[in-house]
Structures are given as C-alpha cells and as structure tokens.
Design an enzyme around this catalytic site. Sequence first.
Site, PDB file in Angstrom:
ATOM      1  N   LYS A  17     -12.190 -66.750  28.337  1.00  0.00           N
ATOM      2  CA  LYS A  17     -12.063 -65.391  27.948  1.00  0.00           C
ATOM      3  C   LYS A  17     -12.018 -65.538  26.033  1.00  0.00           C
ATOM      4  O   LYS A  17     -10.974 -65.254  25.828  1.00  0.00           O
ATOM      5  CB  LYS A  17     -11.480 -64.047  28.154  1.00  0.00           C
ATOM      6  CG  LYS A  17     -12.108 -63.904  28.924  1.00  0.00           C
ATOM      7  CD  LYS A  17     -10.985 -63.033  30.665  1.00  0.00           C
ATOM      8  CE  LYS A  17     -11.108 -63.235  32.149  1.00  0.00           C
ATOM      9  NZ  LYS A  17      -9.822 -62.585  32.395  1.00  0.00           N
ATOM     10  N   LYS A  69     -11.486 -57.107  25.516  1.00  0.00           N
ATOM     11  CA  LYS A  69     -10.133 -56.436  26.169  1.00  0.00           C
ATOM     12  C   LYS A  69      -9.260 -57.149  25.764  1.00  0.00           C
ATOM     13  O   LYS A  69      -8.210 -56.931  25.741  1.00  0.00           O
ATOM     14  CB  LYS A  69     -10.769 -56.603  27.272  1.00  0.00           C
ATOM     15  CG  LYS A  69     -10.509 -57.506  28.458  1.00  0.00           C
ATOM     16  CD  LYS A  69      -9.027 -58.435  28.584  1.00  0.00           C
ATOM     17  CE  LYS A  69      -9.843 -59.584  29.094  1.00  0.00           C
ATOM     18  NZ  LYS A  69      -8.518 -60.678  29.338  1.00  0.00           N
TER      19      LYS A  69
END
Length: 340
Positions: A113, A199
């Site tokens: 990520k 995020k």
Amino acid sequence: MIKQTRKIAILGAGSWGTALASTFSMNGNQVILWGKNQSDIDDINQNHQNRRFLQEAFLDKNLKATTDLKDAVKDAEIVLFVVPTSAVRQVAGKLASILPSLKNEIIFGHAIKGIEVDSNKRVSQMISEEIPSIKEDDLFFISGPSHAESVVKRAITLVAVASSNQARAAIIQAALSNSFFRVYTNSDLCGSEYAAALKNVLAIAGGIIKGLKMTDNTQAALVTRGLSEMRRLGVALGGKSETFNGLAGLGDLIVTAMSTNSRNFRAGLGLASGKDLKQVQKEMGMVIEGVKTAKAVDQLSRKNNISMPISESVYKILYENAKIDDVVADLMNRPLISEE
C-alpha cells in the site's frame, strides 16, 4: 467439491506478508515465505512464529520460509510481493534475473500500500517496469481492512483482490478464502492501489486526532472528508469512484485511521505527543508507509490541481515542521464551501 491447492511464494516476511502466508498455508496451499533476515526465517521454520513483527502469534505449522529467492519461486504458481514500497524495484529486479531459468507459469500480484515518491508510480507499474515480461493488466492486488495482528488471530476479515484479469483474481479469491477470511473481487486495480496508499496519509491524521484527545465527531469528520479527498485524486488518476466506497477504500480507511494496530495511526499519536518525525520512526522500528506516501500525494495533488487539504496538512507537519495546532486552525478557517 474439493478445493484446488496452489504452490505460492510470498516475498516479504514482515507482519502483513507473514499473516497472508500463514492464511494461504492453512488453506492447504504449499507456501514458501521469503525474507532477508535469517533470524526471522529461523523463527518461522523452527518455532512457527515471527516474533519480531507479530510477537506471540503462532503461524500455520506447514508454512515454510527461506532467504533464497530462487528457491522460493522455483515451483510457484503464484508469487505475491509484500515488501515495503521502497524495496519493490530492488526485489523485482532480482526476480527478473531469475525468471528466465524457470519453466513454471506464474500469476503475479502484490499487497503493498504505497506510491513511489518523485515518479509517483503505483506498485503494479513499478513491478511491470522492472519485469517487462509481466503486464500490469495481469497483476492482482490484495487490499482492504485487514490488520495483520488480527488476521493471524483468525478474526473475521474481508478483503478485495483487484485485477483487470478477473479469471486470475478468481484464482486468488479461491486460494485465500476460508471460514474467517473472505475475499471479494473487483476489476479496478488502479483505483484500489490509490485508495490503499492514500488512506495511509489520512491514518496519520487519525492518530494525531486521537493523540490530541479530540472526540468521535472529529474522527468521523476525518473519515468522511478524507474519503472525499481520496476519491477526488483517485478518480482523476483513472480509478473508479465506486471503488472508494468499498473494502479497498472506505473499509481500509476506517480500520487504519482509528486503530493502534496501524503503524500510520501510531505515528500520528507520536507526533501529537510532541515527538518529531525522526524520533517516531526510530521508536516504531518498522516502515511507516504513510510518511513517504504523504510526499507522493503532495506531488500528485499539486500536479493535477486536486484540493486535498487534510493530506496537505499532514505533509506540512511531516516535512515543513508545521505546528499541529496551527494546521488544525488553518483547516477550520478555510473558506466555506459546498460538501459536493
């Protein structure tokens, strides 16, 4: 119906790579976990633990580990990258030199990520650049609200595997799903990768909010307005709007921006307590993906003229030594606008 098992190589023996490897293994797949640290590998093989990253958790007893990359991938049907974003090109480059000697057909994917600073490339783009024989459209990506610490304890967890190649996504879905780990598929690789990376920056903000002892009102506002920022940039860069409402987007944002299991959240807590970034990173002792991603997001938002005030505020705290109280005041004093 008998479930088909697969030979799987997981590249990266950190907390998330280890948790995924153990889950694949307990499903009956033949799994080899590759890592660089010999003591971690010995711990996995001898004690069925990876105590440096997952402390007291016990792993599936059939899971094997190695420091030999060629040995890890030599018979693999599936190869999954789970190394830090900063290590992707190095590991992919080493793998590229090994692949010509292999005869097995491999499905490649990742569960990383992050976004590369300066090039602003997604991880799938980085892998396909380093290994030209792998097309980005053939890669898959696993993401969603899934702390490794909970997964190894067999907590009910839902994730999504994204790929332009839905047939390959379905293979991963079948190999990874079980009674506590449920896998969905989607076709938006681009949007899922951006959601997962963006995020992490907002999770740092979530930790700051908690560290300042702000209320649930503020946390809810962060998730809601932060999601709007994620969607604006992600859609502008080619992602689908609906992806940001799903597991890869909203789901991952909620769990990361509100839990101490998140390294990014804990980094925010440290910053709110008055520690500087270097001290926070030293005490964490593990990669905090949101720190570098904040720089990449700042570059992308400026380049594409996308308003991202919360992410920009995190960048200022991390890289411009802005005072947290001043940043919060600036956010609240911005011109009043429509929610749309």
